[in-house]
Design a protein around this motif. Structure first.
Motif, mmCIF file in Angstrom:
data_model
loop_
_atom_site.group_PDB
_atom_site.id
_atom_site.type_symbol
_atom_site.label_atom_id
_atom_site.label_comp_id
_atom_site.label_asym_id
_atom_site.label_seq_id
_atom_site.Cartn_x
_atom_site.Cartn_y
_atom_site.Cartn_z
ATOM 1 N N VAL A 72 0.833 -1.210 0.000
ATOM 2 C CA VAL A 72 0.000 0.000 0.000
ATOM 3 C C VAL A 72 0.866 1.257 0.000
ATOM 4 C CG1 VAL A 72 -1.731 1.300 1.284
ATOM 5 C CG2 VAL A 72 -1.882 -1.199 1.160
ATOM 6 N N ALA A 73 1.947 1.237 0.779
ATOM 7 C CA ALA A 73 2.806 2.415 0.887
ATOM 8 C C ALA A 73 3.485 2.757 -0.432
ATOM 9 C CB ALA A 73 3.862 2.189 1.971
ATOM 10 N N LEU A 74 3.734 1.745 -1.244
ATOM 11 C CA LEU A 74 4.440 1.962 -2.510
ATOM 12 C C LEU A 74 3.512 2.271 -3.682
ATOM 13 C CD1 LEU A 74 7.161 -0.856 -2.369
ATOM 14 C CD2 LEU A 74 7.539 1.604 -2.199
ATOM 15 N N ILE A 75 2.230 2.468 -3.420
ATOM 16 C CA ILE A 75 1.278 2.716 -4.511
ATOM 17 C C ILE A 75 1.695 3.891 -5.404
ATOM 18 C CG2 ILE A 75 -1.054 3.584 -4.978
ATOM 19 C CD1 ILE A 75 -2.112 1.621 -2.917
ATOM 20 N N PRO A 76 2.089 5.042 -4.846
ATOM 21 C CA PRO A 76 2.518 6.147 -5.738
ATOM 22 C C PRO A 76 3.727 5.768 -6.591
ATOM 23 C CG PRO A 76 2.065 6.955 -3.527
ATOM 24 C CD PRO A 76 2.060 5.462 -3.436
ATOM 25 N N PHE A 77 4.702 5.089 -5.978
ATOM 26 C CA PHE A 77 5.892 4.672 -6.727
ATOM 27 C C PHE A 77 5.540 3.622 -7.769
ATOM 28 C CE2 PHE A 77 9.678 1.931 -7.189
ATOM 29 C CZ PHE A 77 10.562 2.869 -7.710
ATOM 30 N N THR A 78 4.651 2.708 -7.399
ATOM 31 C CA THR A 78 4.211 1.676 -8.337
ATOM 32 C C THR A 78 3.520 2.293 -9.537
ATOM 33 O OG1 THR A 78 3.940 0.052 -6.547
ATOM 34 C CG2 THR A 78 2.758 -0.373 -8.594
ATOM 35 N N ARG A 79 2.674 3.283 -9.295
ATOM 36 C CA ARG A 79 1.986 3.968 -10.395
ATOM 37 C C ARG A 79 2.990 4.683 -11.296
ATOM 38 N NH1 ARG A 79 -1.035 6.947 -7.591
ATOM 39 N NH2 ARG A 79 -2.933 5.705 -7.597
ATOM 40 N N PHE A 80 4.020 5.268 -10.683
ATOM 41 C CA PHE A 80 5.044 5.968 -11.458
ATOM 42 C C PHE A 80 5.833 4.998 -12.343
ATOM 43 C CE2 PHE A 80 9.537 7.243 -11.743
ATOM 44 C CZ PHE A 80 9.415 8.416 -12.476
ATOM 45 N N VAL A 81 6.162 3.831 -11.812
ATOM 46 C CA VAL A 81 6.989 2.864 -12.543
ATOM 47 C C VAL A 81 6.195 2.096 -13.592
ATOM 48 C CG1 VAL A 81 8.372 0.752 -12.326
ATOM 49 C CG2 VAL A 81 8.638 2.608 -10.664
ATOM 50 N N SER A 82 5.035 1.566 -13.175
ATOM 51 C CA SER A 82 4.281 0.676 -14.068
ATOM 52 C C SER A 82 3.107 1.356 -14.765
ATOM 53 C CB SER A 82 3.761 -0.532 -13.278
ATOM 54 O OG SER A 82 2.829 -0.119 -12.293
ATOM 55 N N GLY A 83 2.744 2.551 -14.305
ATOM 56 C CA GLY A 83 1.627 3.261 -14.912
ATOM 57 C C GLY A 83 0.271 2.812 -14.415
ATOM 58 N N THR A 84 0.239 1.891 -13.458
ATOM 59 C CA THR A 84 -1.023 1.397 -12.905
ATOM 60 C C THR A 84 -0.782 0.886 -11.491
ATOM 61 O OG1 THR A 84 -2.842 -0.188 -13.226
ATOM 62 C CG2 THR A 84 -0.623 -0.923 -13.823
ATOM 63 N N THR A 85 -1.862 0.696 -10.755
ATOM 64 C CA THR A 85 -1.737 0.179 -9.392
ATOM 65 C C THR A 85 -2.457 -1.155 -9.236
ATOM 66 O OG1 THR A 85 -3.681 1.465 -8.710
ATOM 67 C CG2 THR A 85 -1.514 2.477 -8.378
ATOM 68 N N ILE A 86 -2.964 -1.706 -10.317
ATOM 69 C CA ILE A 86 -3.609 -3.016 -10.261
ATOM 70 C C ILE A 86 -3.039 -3.890 -11.366
ATOM 71 C CG2 ILE A 86 -5.757 -2.156 -9.240
ATOM 72 C CD1 ILE A 86 -7.009 -2.268 -12.030
ATOM 73 N N GLY A 87 -3.160 -5.182 -11.188
ATOM 74 C CA GLY A 87 -2.676 -6.095 -12.197
ATOM 75 C C GLY A 87 -1.310 -6.670 -11.871
ATOM 76 N N VAL A 88 -0.854 -7.541 -12.750
ATOM 77 C CA VAL A 88 0.386 -8.282 -12.525
ATOM 78 C C VAL A 88 1.596 -7.362 -12.436
ATOM 79 C CG1 VAL A 88 1.966 -9.959 -13.551
ATOM 80 C CG2 VAL A 88 -0.495 -10.388 -13.579
ATOM 81 N N TRP A 89 1.730 -6.454 -13.404
ATOM 82 C CA TRP A 89 2.918 -5.607 -13.430
ATOM 83 C C TRP A 89 2.961 -4.639 -12.269
ATOM 84 C CZ3 TRP A 89 6.942 -6.986 -16.067
ATOM 85 C CH2 TRP A 89 6.778 -7.820 -17.173
ATOM 86 N N ALA A 90 1.815 -4.235 -11.784
ATOM 87 C CA ALA A 90 1.780 -3.369 -10.603
ATOM 88 C C ALA A 90 2.237 -4.127 -9.364
ATOM 89 C CB ALA A 90 0.377 -2.821 -10.387
ATOM 90 N N ALA A 91 1.968 -5.426 -9.315
ATOM 91 C CA ALA A 91 2.380 -6.238 -8.161
ATOM 92 C C ALA A 91 3.867 -6.532 -8.189
ATOM 93 C CB ALA A 91 1.593 -7.542 -8.134
ATOM 94 N N ILE A 92 4.454 -6.586 -9.380
ATOM 95 C CA ILE A 92 5.865 -6.926 -9.497
ATOM 96 C C ILE A 92 6.748 -5.895 -8.790
ATOM 97 C CG2 ILE A 92 7.765 -7.022 -11.179
ATOM 98 C CD1 ILE A 92 5.827 -8.508 -13.047
ATOM 99 N N VAL A 93 6.364 -4.634 -8.834
ATOM 100 C CA VAL A 93 7.174 -3.576 -8.227
ATOM 101 C C VAL A 93 7.347 -3.790 -6.723
ATOM 102 C CG1 VAL A 93 7.374 -1.097 -7.805
ATOM 103 C CG2 VAL A 93 6.571 -1.921 -10.027
ATOM 104 N N PRO A 94 6.268 -3.868 -5.930
ATOM 105 C CA PRO A 94 6.465 -4.095 -4.496
ATOM 106 C C PRO A 94 7.032 -5.478 -4.186
ATOM 107 C CG PRO A 94 4.127 -4.163 -5.039
ATOM 108 C CD PRO A 94 4.835 -3.661 -6.250
ATOM 109 N N LEU A 95 6.711 -6.482 -4.993
ATOM 110 C CA LEU A 95 7.273 -7.806 -4.769
ATOM 111 C C LEU A 95 8.789 -7.782 -4.897
ATOM 112 C CD1 LEU A 95 4.756 -10.123 -6.687
ATOM 113 C CD2 LEU A 95 5.243 -10.185 -4.233
ATOM 114 N N ALA A 96 9.290 -7.128 -5.938
ATOM 115 C CA ALA A 96 10.738 -7.054 -6.145
ATOM 116 C C ALA A 96 11.412 -6.240 -5.042
ATOM 117 C CB ALA A 96 11.036 -6.435 -7.510
#
Length: 216
Positions: A72-96
């Protein structure tokens, strides 16, 4: 069956994608991070207590944060990196980001267990610092690093299922949306069986490669 085979298969592939990409990032980033922690330690051959403390503090802060909170805390960063906050690629950012410091600490332990005499011998022979890292530290620690990477993969499978709580997709998403929210016990049990099987296969393969490396 309440859901079609295609739904399970698609969710399984999404889980493999999340775990595969995030674990690759963790592997490629975690080993250099572990080496940095080792060589900058007070007794390392590039001793730098200040750098070691800063890097160690950053690693520990991410390791101490529960994955669901980090997600949840990385949502802004995830949106910046992947362009979205839902879906597989959005999950990869916090997982990594979650897996990298976890794996780095495990790899650090494996590197720390190397006999200091080997490093001293390499230094006495005039080996450069990069050669010591590539030809002494990593080869000697490789079985432990692979064993630690196996543990990291298992942890990522668990985290990827947890990421389903925020619409990340994969098997966790099926378990939450259908198994939990719709009280479909069949979906929940199938997801559990698949996850257990996946973890078992990963562990068996990891143990196999560790034994091969140790027998060389």
């Amino acid at each position: 069956m309440s859901l079609s085979f295609e739904r399970y298969w698609h969710a399984f592939l999404d889980t493999l994608m999340m775990v595969g990409v995030s674990s690759s990032i963790a592997f490629l980033a975690g080993i250099p991070l572990a080496i940095l922690l080792i060589v900058t330690a007070p007794n390392g051959f590039l001793a730098s207590p200040r750098i070691n403390k800063v890097v160690g503090a950053v690693v520990n802060s991410f390791r101490a944060t529960p994955f669901i909170v980090l997600l949840v805390a990385l949502i802004p960063f995830t949106r910046f990196v992947s362009g979205t906050t839902i879906g597989v690629w959005a999950a990869i950012v916090p997982l990594a980001i979650s897996a990298t410091p976890f794996f780095a600490r495990i790899a650090e332990v494996s590197l720390r267990e190397i006999d200091p005499g080997l490093i001293e011998a390499a230094q006495a022979m005039g080996c450069k610092k990069l050669d010591i890292i590539l030809h002494v530290l990593l080869p000697e620690a490789w079985p432990g690093i692979i064993g630690g990477f196996t543990i990291t993969l298992v942890a990522l499978i668990s985290s990827s299922a947890m990421a389903g709580a925020v619409g990340a997709g994969g098997l966790g998403d099926l378990a939450i949306r259908y198994g939990y929210q719709r009280f479909d016990t069949e979906v929940m049990m199938i997801v559990i069986v698949v996850l257990v099987a996946l973890v078992s296969v990963v562990q068996l393969l990891g143990d196999f490669y560790v034994r091969r490396l140790q027998s060389r």
